[in-house]
Design a protein around this motif. Structure first.
Motif, PDB file in Angstrom:
ATOM      1  N   ALA A  26      42.440 -46.652  30.203  1.00  0.00           N
ATOM      2  CA  ALA A  26      41.850 -47.491  29.159  1.00  0.00           C
ATOM      3  C   ALA A  26      40.326 -47.327  29.125  1.00  0.00           C
ATOM      4  O   ALA A  26      39.723 -47.288  28.042  1.00  0.00           O
ATOM      5  N   LYS A  27      39.709 -47.230  30.286  1.00  0.00           N
ATOM      6  CA  LYS A  27      38.251 -47.059  30.346  1.00  0.00           C
ATOM      7  C   LYS A  27      37.834 -45.743  29.700  1.00  0.00           C
ATOM      8  O   LYS A  27      36.884 -45.694  28.913  1.00  0.00           O
ATOM      9  N   ARG A  28      38.547 -44.662  30.036  1.00  0.00           N
ATOM     10  CA  ARG A  28      38.211 -43.365  29.442  1.00  0.00           C
ATOM     11  C   ARG A  28      38.446 -43.369  27.935  1.00  0.00           C
ATOM     12  O   ARG A  28      37.687 -42.769  27.179  1.00  0.00           O
ATOM     13  N   ARG A  29      39.478 -44.063  27.476  1.00  0.00           N
ATOM     14  CA  ARG A  29      39.755 -44.145  26.037  1.00  0.00           C
ATOM     15  C   ARG A  29      38.634 -44.895  25.324  1.00  0.00           C
ATOM     16  O   ARG A  29      38.171 -44.484  24.262  1.00  0.00           O
ATOM     17  N   ARG A  30      38.164 -45.998  25.914  1.00  0.00           N
ATOM     18  CA  ARG A  30      37.066 -46.761  25.296  1.00  0.00           C
ATOM     19  C   ARG A  30      35.784 -45.931  25.247  1.00  0.00           C
ATOM     20  O   ARG A  30      35.018 -46.026  24.288  1.00  0.00           O
ATOM     21  N   GLU A  31      35.528 -45.129  26.279  1.00  0.00           N
ATOM     22  CA  GLU A  31      34.324 -44.299  26.292  1.00  0.00           C
ATOM     23  C   GLU A  31      34.408 -43.193  25.248  1.00  0.00           C
ATOM     24  O   GLU A  31      33.422 -42.859  24.607  1.00  0.00           O
ATOM     25  N   ARG A  32      35.584 -42.627  25.081  1.00  0.00           N
ATOM     26  CA  ARG A  32      35.728 -41.495  24.162  1.00  0.00           C
ATOM     27  C   ARG A  32      35.880 -41.934  22.712  1.00  0.00           C
ATOM     28  O   ARG A  32      35.416 -41.237  21.801  1.00  0.00           O
ATOM     29  N   PHE A  33      36.545 -43.055  22.481  1.00  0.00           N
ATOM     30  CA  PHE A  33      36.791 -43.548  21.128  1.00  0.00           C
ATOM     31  C   PHE A  33      36.330 -44.999  21.011  1.00  0.00           C
ATOM     32  O   PHE A  33      37.159 -45.915  20.963  1.00  0.00           O
ATOM     33  N   PRO A  34      35.017 -45.225  20.966  1.00  0.00           N
ATOM     34  CA  PRO A  34      34.531 -46.608  20.903  1.00  0.00           C
ATOM     35  C   PRO A  34      34.849 -47.246  19.546  1.00  0.00           C
ATOM     36  O   PRO A  34      34.937 -46.567  18.524  1.00  0.00           O
TER      37      PRO A  34
END
Length: 61
Positions: A26-34
């Motif tokens: 989830a953290k990587r997803r938020r960083e990549r697709f804010p």
């Protein structure tokens, strides 16, 4: 009884590992697709004057 307690401990550890892995994804997803709000917040932190200028005429909700 000891076997059941051992199995419950193993299940608890596996669930903990699963939660850690999902939170990392989830953290990587938020960083990549804010989201738009996250992008706007980052902009306000990086360029406060430009952000204020762009939003000064926005109506309050």
């Amino acid at each position: 009884m000891e076997r059941i307690e051992f199995l419950l401990a193993v299940i608890a550890v596996l669930l903990f590992v699963l939660v850690i892995q999902v939170s990392g994804i989830a953290k990587r997803r938020r960083e990549r697709f804010p989201t738009t709000k996250e992008q706007d917040y980052d902009w306000s932190q990086n360029d406060p004057a430009g952000h204020w200028e762009a939003h000064k005429d926005d109506k309050k909700k």
